[in-house]
Write an enzyme that holds these catalytic residues in place. Sequence first.
Site, PDB file in Angstrom:
ATOM      1  CE1 TYR A 240      -4.801   6.195  -0.213  1.00  0.00           C
ATOM      2  CE2 TYR A 240      -3.995   8.415   0.175  1.00  0.00           C
ATOM      3  CZ  TYR A 240      -3.770   7.114  -0.236  1.00  0.00           C
ATOM      4  OH  TYR A 240      -2.519   6.733  -0.660  1.00  0.00           O
ATOM      5  CE  LYS A 244      -2.524   2.651   1.610  1.00  0.00           C
ATOM      6  NZ  LYS A 244      -2.307   1.425   0.805  1.00  0.00           N
TER       7      LYS A 244
END
Length: 479
Positions: A240, A244
């Site tokens: 994640y 990002k």
Amino acid sequence: MELGSIVQFLENKAILIIFVEKIMRVQPNVKKLYLLLRAADDMSATQRLHDEMIRKDLFRVLREKWGTKMDSLISEKVVVVPGDLSLVDLGLKNSILRDQICNQIDFIVNLAATTKFDERYDVALGINTLGAKHALTFAKKCVRLKVLVHVSTAYVCGEKGGLILETPYHFGETLNGTTGLDVYAEKKLVEEKLNGFRAEGATEEEITLAMKDLGTESRKEKFLQIIIIRAKIHGWPNTYVFTKAMGEMLIGHLKENLSVVIIRPPIITSTLKEPFPGWVEGVRTIDSLIVGYGKGKLPFFLADLKAIVDLMPADLVVNAMIVAMVAHANQPAAYDHHMIYQVGSSMSNPLRNEKVSDVFFRYFSKTPWINKDGKAVKVGKLLVLSDKDSFHRYLAIRYLLPLKGLELVNTTLCQYFRIMCLDLRRKINFVIRLVELYEPYLFFKGVFDDLTTEKLRLMVRDQSGAEANMFYFDPKCID
């Protein structure tokens, strides 16, 4: 940089946006809100709008305000756009609508993301990394665009401690002091691995299991480097935050003269005030811990009680996004730290893990979780163990050894205790899995600097009383 009236500024503007309720509530005279939803066609996108948004409790205040006019207001102001951020041109198939958007919109707000820590790497890369690039590329085609607002996460910093500054991460940068991270090489690697896996005759279900590190041992060996090591060798704890961070890098590398604002919230929680206190949709990030504890499935956990956990209510984050968007409209484009805002609480109103466990206990003691059978779940104080050795010792003595004994008895008595064994095994696996996912954040040693964010807060405080109250996002107001 001047702010002026935020409400007046939003009047008659067209925005490609994924947060709707706040804008519709404070400025119903907005020109258009183009809402990109993943859907096959207009009909299914419209159905998603009504089923997953408009009919939800979030829009209760707006419904009370507009009554029978609510549906017509939504129809007039909100244009549902079926698409997919992971595709070029946002997956827009209707060229007429695409040209209309490019000619009309003033702002783009990219909130789309997969926030699962253990998401498939190919999925996370497509949405969190390449999705950022596709939003940026599309924004460059929009002739009236004033600002692209990209919502990232404060944890793009990885696991490094100390003061985390509001500065960009550059293309090719890693967090271990070296360079060499190539986003396009990561994409190529994933494609090659997936193609090889499919060539072996694997089903999509098998691929998903393997990519999430839940497959057979042989599958795990082949794909472990994709789902875990790829992030960790570059300095990030999971896919994640890794994907990002790469999304931010692509934006900085490709933005050119486009005006871009990056918002970095930490862990987003339920609303503090608006549209009403306590609204939350679904179970995300820290919600899994809260729900697990409330259901009685999480009697103990692993964490540094003195560590700061940075939480921000969703409405404060939305307000910060709107204020930053308005403040940077028509400003000279320059990708520097003045364009990055870390909207957190760790600097000005820090919350430590020891306080969080107290809040959990007080809340669920007063407002217990109600099971499907209608019975309230009684919780005890969460036992927090401060290091892995003590965690594993407690797990073994309190749960694993009794489970082994129960399984032996169960075998002797012809599966008489089978349900009890399964329930205990599920509880153990649940705790172990949560520890694996959340350990980097429960021992996090960083504090997010918010010096440039504070400048935005000062601008809000200088507004008239109504707008200062309407667009608050100072974490000092959180009890």
